[in-house]
Design a protein around this motif. Structure first.
Motif, PDB file in Angstrom:
ATOM      1  N   SER B   2       0.805  -1.216   0.000  1.00  0.00           N
ATOM      2  CA  SER B   2       0.000   0.000   0.000  1.00  0.00           C
ATOM      3  C   SER B   2       0.838   1.265   0.000  1.00  0.00           C
ATOM      4  O   SER B   2       0.337   2.326  -0.367  1.00  0.00           O
ATOM      5  CB  SER B   2      -0.934   0.030   1.203  1.00  0.00           C
ATOM      6  N   TYR B   5       0.613   2.898  -3.220  1.00  0.00           N
ATOM      7  CA  TYR B   5      -0.541   3.743  -3.530  1.00  0.00           C
ATOM      8  C   TYR B   5      -0.539   5.021  -2.708  1.00  0.00           C
ATOM      9  O   TYR B   5      -1.050   6.051  -3.146  1.00  0.00           O
ATOM     10  CB  TYR B   5      -1.829   2.947  -3.354  1.00  0.00           C
ATOM     11  N   ALA B   6       0.056   4.956  -1.524  1.00  0.00           N
ATOM     12  CA  ALA B   6       0.203   6.176  -0.736  1.00  0.00           C
ATOM     13  C   ALA B   6       1.060   7.173  -1.504  1.00  0.00           C
ATOM     14  O   ALA B   6       0.760   8.374  -1.560  1.00  0.00           O
ATOM     15  CB  ALA B   6       0.822   5.855   0.626  1.00  0.00           C
ATOM     16  N   ALA B   9      -0.866   8.495  -4.486  1.00  0.00           N
ATOM     17  CA  ALA B   9      -1.870   9.453  -4.013  1.00  0.00           C
ATOM     18  C   ALA B   9      -1.219  10.789  -3.672  1.00  0.00           C
ATOM     19  O   ALA B   9      -1.774  11.857  -3.949  1.00  0.00           O
ATOM     20  CB  ALA B   9      -2.617   8.897  -2.808  1.00  0.00           C
ATOM     21  N   TRP B  33      -0.350   6.560   6.944  1.00  0.00           N
ATOM     22  CA  TRP B  33       0.609   5.602   6.406  1.00  0.00           C
ATOM     23  C   TRP B  33       2.028   6.129   6.579  1.00  0.00           C
ATOM     24  O   TRP B  33       2.550   6.847   5.725  1.00  0.00           O
ATOM     25  CB  TRP B  33       0.337   5.277   4.947  1.00  0.00           C
TER      26      TRP B  33
END
Lengths: 187, 187
Positions: B2, B5-6, B9, B33
């Motif tokens: 993840s 994706y952090a 983003a 995160w």
DNA sequence: CCGCCTTAGTCGCATTGTTGAGTAGGTGCG
DNA sequence: CGCACCTACTCAACAATGCGACTAAGGCGG
């Protein structure tokens, strides 16, 4: 490193098998330190080797044998020392949903709505379980009475932490859903 | 998995260098995160190789050169797909302090009090920073006005999540301190 | 009586995350 | 003018975590 102390803290409640601990971690400890059964078994092995816990094999007739673990004096001392020193690092949250929300503006609002509703349902479930645990602890007494009479307040305070956290989660979900409704009114 | 994706983003905000991202992760993304600079650089390397981001070397006169990263179309598509699917695993909190509280009953209450006060101070600091970010976003408008006018609500909603989380933290700290006071009155 | 659930684990690799140090020029402070 | 801090990274090694399957017995429902 901290899983070690989470396990030791769990054993303050008394003797338990690896399997039982993996259940406890699922419902209560998971609140602030999640782990898989595999991690637990590994950690228990290490702790036993280091003499911080003791294992006792229980033979069972119609079940696989199990090993029951208890804290040793050394384990208790180690845990106490840990509990008295400041955390090395701050809280870490790992929340995939928040990444998805951060990136939600390129996505169908209905898909996002579904994710948030799922989270809300999950939080409600956790909250219900936490509250049942609380009722069981209080056993009909008020909080003030309970706190006067019990010898261990730690577990109660972490439980209240979990309850507060999930309540906050629910408030946040509601807020997000409100915004989503305003953005795409009466889809 | 993840972290990927952090990072993507984070790049929705526009081009950024690894160094800048490591700052962003410290203040805002760290909310949900956390990661170290080293992790970021590794992840950026991978993302660039996978064609999800593009690197551009900026020569600087009086500074080390830097590489600026932007999302590619492929990266944006990948992120959007991620953002539309349910999280594989629920939120994980890793909070050492809660382990220490769970095990607090073998420990000098003043030591515990110090830990909780430290946490409270830290939360107040985070909260102050979050609120400054919010003021900057709102820029004098009401929340309703802001939400009508902006094209990206995601970052605002995660920010409000962080604010709610820290507020809840503070309430919990107060509660713990109250219990500690009642247990060891007027030490 | 077949297949799935529960108890009670074990194995091993792959991915992630953490630690600590190194590089190298520039800037600000007293 | 010396020292610490800032920008902007890189490298290596290790510790922690996660993933998925595997064993093995009994219980339970249809």
């Amino acid at each position: 490193m901290s899983l070690k102390y989470a396990v030791l803290a769990a054993l303050l409640e008394g003797e338990a098998s690896g399997y039982e601990l993996s259940k406890v971690f699922d419902v209560s400890l998971a609140n602030f330190w999640a782990s898989t059964p595999q991690q637990l078994y590994r950690e228990l092995e290490r702790l036993a080797q280091d003499g911080l816990i003791e294992a006792r094999v229980v033979r069972q007739e119609r079940r696989p044998d199990k090993r029951m673990f208890t804290l040793t004096e050394a384990g208790r001392r180690d845990l106490d020392a840990f509990a008295a020193t400041p955390p090395r690092r701050p809280t870490a949250i790992r929340d995939e949903l928040l990444i998805k929300i951060q990136a939600m503006d390129g996505v169908d609002p209905d898909a996002t709505r579904a994710l948030v509703e799922e989270r809300g349902a999950w939080s409600r479930g956790k909250l219900a379980r936490y509250r049942r645990v609380r009722e069981r602890l209080l056993a009909g007494r008020t909080e003030a009475e309970y706190l006067r009479e019990t010898d261990r307040v730690g577990p109660y305070l972490t439980l209240m932490g979990g309850i507060g956290f999930e309540e906050e989660n629910l408030r946040w979900c509601e807020r997000v859903l409100t915004v989503l409704r305003q953005r795409a009114p009466l889809g």
